[in-house]
Design an enzyme around this catalytic site. Structure first.
Site, mmCIF file in Angstrom:
data_model
loop_
_atom_site.group_PDB
_atom_site.id
_atom_site.type_symbol
_atom_site.label_atom_id
_atom_site.label_comp_id
_atom_site.label_asym_id
_atom_site.label_seq_id
_atom_site.Cartn_x
_atom_site.Cartn_y
_atom_site.Cartn_z
ATOM 1 C CD GLU A 177 54.728 -31.758 -16.824
ATOM 2 O OE1 GLU A 177 54.807 -31.126 -15.717
ATOM 3 O OE2 GLU A 177 54.184 -31.403 -17.647
ATOM 4 C CE LYS A 219 51.217 -32.000 -15.612
ATOM 5 N NZ LYS A 219 50.999 -30.808 -14.745
HETATM 6 C C1 5MM Z 1 50.691 -24.799 -16.219
HETATM 7 O O1 5MM Z 1 51.761 -24.747 -16.957
HETATM 8 C C2 5MM Z 1 53.045 -25.508 -16.496
HETATM 9 C C3 5MM Z 1 54.115 -24.569 -16.514
HETATM 10 O O2 5MM Z 1 54.443 -24.021 -17.716
HETATM 11 P P1 5MM Z 1 55.776 -23.235 -17.627
HETATM 12 O O3 5MM Z 1 56.873 -23.532 -16.894
HETATM 13 O O4 5MM Z 1 56.130 -23.164 -19.154
HETATM 14 O O5 5MM Z 1 55.167 -21.749 -17.293
HETATM 15 C C4 5MM Z 1 53.155 -26.731 -17.084
HETATM 16 O O6 5MM Z 1 54.437 -27.215 -16.409
HETATM 17 C C5 5MM Z 1 52.033 -27.621 -16.918
HETATM 18 O O7 5MM Z 1 52.174 -27.915 -15.431
HETATM 19 C C6 5MM Z 1 51.978 -28.776 -17.554
HETATM 20 O O8 5MM Z 1 52.784 -28.772 -18.987
HETATM 21 C C7 5MM Z 1 50.748 -29.475 -17.811
HETATM 22 O O9 5MM Z 1 49.793 -28.369 -18.360
HETATM 23 P P2 5MM Z 1 48.843 -28.472 -19.583
HETATM 24 O O10 5MM Z 1 48.609 -26.839 -19.970
HETATM 25 O O11 5MM Z 1 49.717 -29.018 -20.619
HETATM 26 O O12 5MM Z 1 48.047 -29.455 -18.990
#
Ligand code: 5MM
Length: 339
Positions: A177, A219
């Site tokens: 990602e 991703k």
């Molecule tokens: C769910 O959020 C994930 C974890 O975030 P932290 O490590 O900051 O707690 C994040 O990695 C998420 O999997 C991705 O950014 C995709 O989430 P979004 O909300 O952008 O779809």
């Protein structure tokens, strides 16, 4: 593990327009989400919330994998079943976030490097025993004056590739990602160039570190203007730019691409995914791995109350179904309206 097995896991996650629920919020992030609905972020409350999501009936028809956090992969459902076993029994592949977050990159003000490589081989072995069959590592890149720097792009690509190689050795499919953030005021062209440079460096490093591309999932962000830019783009423009960028930089051997939502609203993330999937010339399944865009309405419907569980599950299932329709290029007002 032979590539064919990693490839089969990756392909199953995105089969039939299914996507991924990113429920891997670290304690800090889930606390922010709970603060917004005035729910205390205790371990029992976090467990109850994840239980609600994972026990939603019918989610398995549209969700092929769930990314868990270290705390969550060790928790149990109300009936005592470990969460990974509960998901696997529904045909949903359990995954685990293994990075330890993005931290300031030395010598690069405003930029980050993702930590978590130390001890990763050992942690992956434990996560495999706990049931994880895929993993996730997120790098964040900011767009701005001379950003992202070549230095930041390179070291994050190297870390993503080292993580991916270790995952494949452990029999775990790595989701890579590289997130170009959308929280500034950059243009869609700026995002295109930052994303292109990031993907180019990433696939070069994955190759150099002998990662088998048939056993990964990518991703990425969509190619989209920053939130603060007054010149917002139509879904058609976002779709065309995103697909153009991916076609130029992502080999066709990658078994699936699952977008992050990155701060788009729930409906925007669905509409844009749908617009991408209405275009021709896509060598990979293009689906979703959303956190906020799958959970926003569900969190508000739950509000930390047992009486909100049914409504929250309905809201989550609805968004998941809308996004699966978008992964098939079949989303429209009828799907959104629940018809
Ligand atoms: C769910 O959020 C994930 C974890 O975030 P932290 O490590 O900051 O707690 C994040 O990695 C998420 O999997 C991705 O950014 C995709 O989430 P979004 O909300 O952008 O779809």
């Amino acid at each position: 593990m032979p590539t064919s097995e990693l490839n089969a896991i990756a392909a199953s996650i995105v089969a039939d327009d299914r996507g991924i629920l990113a429920a891997d919020e670290s304690t800090g992030t889930i606390t922010k989400r709970f603060d917004a609905i005035e729910v205390e972020s205790t371990e029992p409350n976090r467990r109850a919330y994840r239980d609600l999501l994972f026990t939603t009936e019918g989610m398995e028809e549209v969700i092929g994998g769930v990314i868990l956090f270290d705390e969550t992969i060790r928790q149990h459902a109300d009936d005592g079943t470990p969460f990974p076993a509960l998901l696997a029994a529904k045909g949903v592949v359990p995954g685990i976030k293994v990075d330890l977050g993005a931290h300031p990159l030395a010598g690069a003000p405003g930029e980050t490097i993702t930590d978590g490589l130390d001890g990763l081989r050992k942690r992956l072995a434990e996560y495999y025993e706990l049931g994880a069959r895929f993993a996730k590592w997120r790098a964040t890149l900011s767009v701005g004056e001379r950003l992202p720097s070549r230095y930041c792009v390179r070291v994050n690509a190297q870390a993503l590739a080292r993580y991916a190689a270790l995952c494949q050795e452990a029999g775990i499919v790595p989701i890579v990602e590289p997130e170009v953030l959308m929280d500034t005021d950059h243009s869609i062209d700026d995002c295109y160039h930052a994303t292109a440079r990031t993907l180019q460096a990433l696939f070069s490093e994955l190759g150099a570190q002998r990662v088998d591309l048939e056993g990964i999932l990518l991703k990425p962000n969509m190619v989209i203007p920053g939130k603060g830019n007054p010149d917002q783009a139509t879904p058609e423009r976002i779709a065309a730019a995103t697909l153009h960028c991916l076609r130029r930089h992502v080999p066709a051997s990658v078994p699936g691409i699952v977008f992050l939502s990155g701060g788009q609203s729930e409906v925007e993330a669905t509409v844009n995914l749908d617009a991408i999937n209405r275009l021709g010339g896509r060598p990979w399944p293009l689906s979703f791995s959303y956190g906020r865009a799958l959970q926003g309405s569900a969190l508000k419907a739950w509000w930390g109350e047992a009486s909100g569980v049914t409504a929250a599950q309905g809201a989550f299932l609805h968004r998941a179904r809308c996004n699966a329709a978008a992964a098939g290029g079949r989303y429209d007002a009828n799907v959104e309206g629940g018809a």
